[in-house]
Design a protein around this motif. Sequence first.
Motif, PDB file in Angstrom:
ATOM      1  N   SER A  65       0.848  -1.188   0.000  1.00 47.67           N
ATOM      2  CA  SER A  65       0.000   0.000   0.000  1.00 47.67           C
ATOM      3  C   SER A  65       0.882   1.237   0.000  1.00 47.67           C
ATOM      4  N   ILE A  66       0.522   2.188  -0.855  1.00 50.46           N
ATOM      5  CA  ILE A  66       1.216   3.474  -0.960  1.00 50.46           C
ATOM      6  C   ILE A  66       0.287   4.560  -0.429  1.00 50.46           C
ATOM      7  N   SER A  67       0.832   5.508   0.308  1.00 50.84           N
ATOM      8  CA  SER A  67       0.029   6.636   0.794  1.00 50.84           C
ATOM      9  C   SER A  67       0.670   7.947   0.366  1.00 50.84           C
ATOM     10  N   LEU A  68      -0.151   8.849  -0.159  1.00 52.87           N
ATOM     11  CA  LEU A  68       0.277  10.199  -0.505  1.00 52.87           C
ATOM     12  C   LEU A  68      -0.689  11.181   0.139  1.00 52.87           C
ATOM     13  N   GLY A  69      -0.187  12.327   0.535  1.00 53.07           N
ATOM     14  CA  GLY A  69      -1.017  13.303   1.223  1.00 53.07           C
ATOM     15  C   GLY A  69      -0.719  13.279   2.706  1.00 53.07           C
ATOM     16  N   ARG A  70      -1.732  13.507   3.519  1.00 50.50           N
ATOM     17  CA  ARG A  70      -1.572  13.551   4.973  1.00 50.50           C
ATOM     18  C   ARG A  70      -2.388  12.450   5.620  1.00 50.50           C
ATOM     19  N   ALA A  71      -1.700  11.622   6.403  1.00 53.93           N
ATOM     20  CA  ALA A  71      -2.293  10.389   6.915  1.00 53.93           C
ATOM     21  C   ALA A  71      -3.539  10.620   7.768  1.00 53.93           C
ATOM     22  N   ARG A  72      -3.626  11.729   8.461  1.00 54.55           N
ATOM     23  CA  ARG A  72      -4.764  11.971   9.352  1.00 54.55           C
ATOM     24  C   ARG A  72      -5.970  12.574   8.633  1.00 54.55           C
ATOM     25  N   ASN A  73      -5.819  12.863   7.375  1.00 56.72           N
ATOM     26  CA  ASN A  73      -6.910  13.475   6.612  1.00 56.72           C
ATOM     27  C   ASN A  73      -7.850  12.416   6.037  1.00 56.72           C
TER      28      ASN A  73
END
Length: 264
Positions: free
Chosen positions: A45-53
């Motif tokens: 899994s890849i995450s972009l942006g802000r994790a808490r959003n």
Amino acid sequence: MIHIPFNFYGPSLQYKTWSTIEKEIQSFNPKIIGKGACNVRNIYSISLGRARNPTIFILASIHGAEWHSTIFALKFMKMLRDNTFPDKQFRANLLARYNVVYVPVGNPWGYANKTRLNYNSVDLNRDYDNFTQPETRAIRDHFREKKAFAFLDLHLMQPTYSKWDLIFAYGNDETYLLNDEMAGSIQTKTRVECGRWGKGLASMGRNWAGKQTSPNGGHVVSVLTEITRDGVVPEKRIMEYGLLQQYIFLKYTMKYFEERVYTI
């Protein structure tokens, strides 16, 4: 209906081996969320942006024969990461206000072998009712962990599967108008008629996701997209259409989240 003032261009889409694609995925510092049924290849899994959003969830290659979705979705994520995306305002807003979670290969054994089924000969997009396979369990648990309010399932189809070469399909009745707007936008931009499909079987990913509770209020926006493959749509066009599908989906889901409207 959104206006798209630019075109997506890029290299012709070509298959990449599992080892090559895994290296590209690892350049994003991904999270391992499980292993495929072969118990050898990881599901990343890849995450972009802000994790808490608020989270938007994108899945590719749940059918390994539809490996093209991994290629054009990774291209999209690289453009976001490397700030080469043509819509700068969209990119800035997306990464500042949302968390984009992307599973680039939902069926790693199927991808490596270019086959629809997983190692256990199961069609994973018919396994979201009983969750008998490790791949669908990993996707289910990750989606719930991230508390996503939107779900995009990227697919491609055989030439005889539909009379349309582009499809947008919704996963619940509450957001079908939003899906219709998405289909209209890609149809206007590409001048290719885009079909609209309704809810799938209970065992399909989009139908399962559409039944989940959105932690942010409203309904989970659940969409499946299709592009005809096997030479009917040229590979260069598949790349362009795949990038457009993701852009349109993200634009509409962001608008929906911010204003709770079903049409733009």
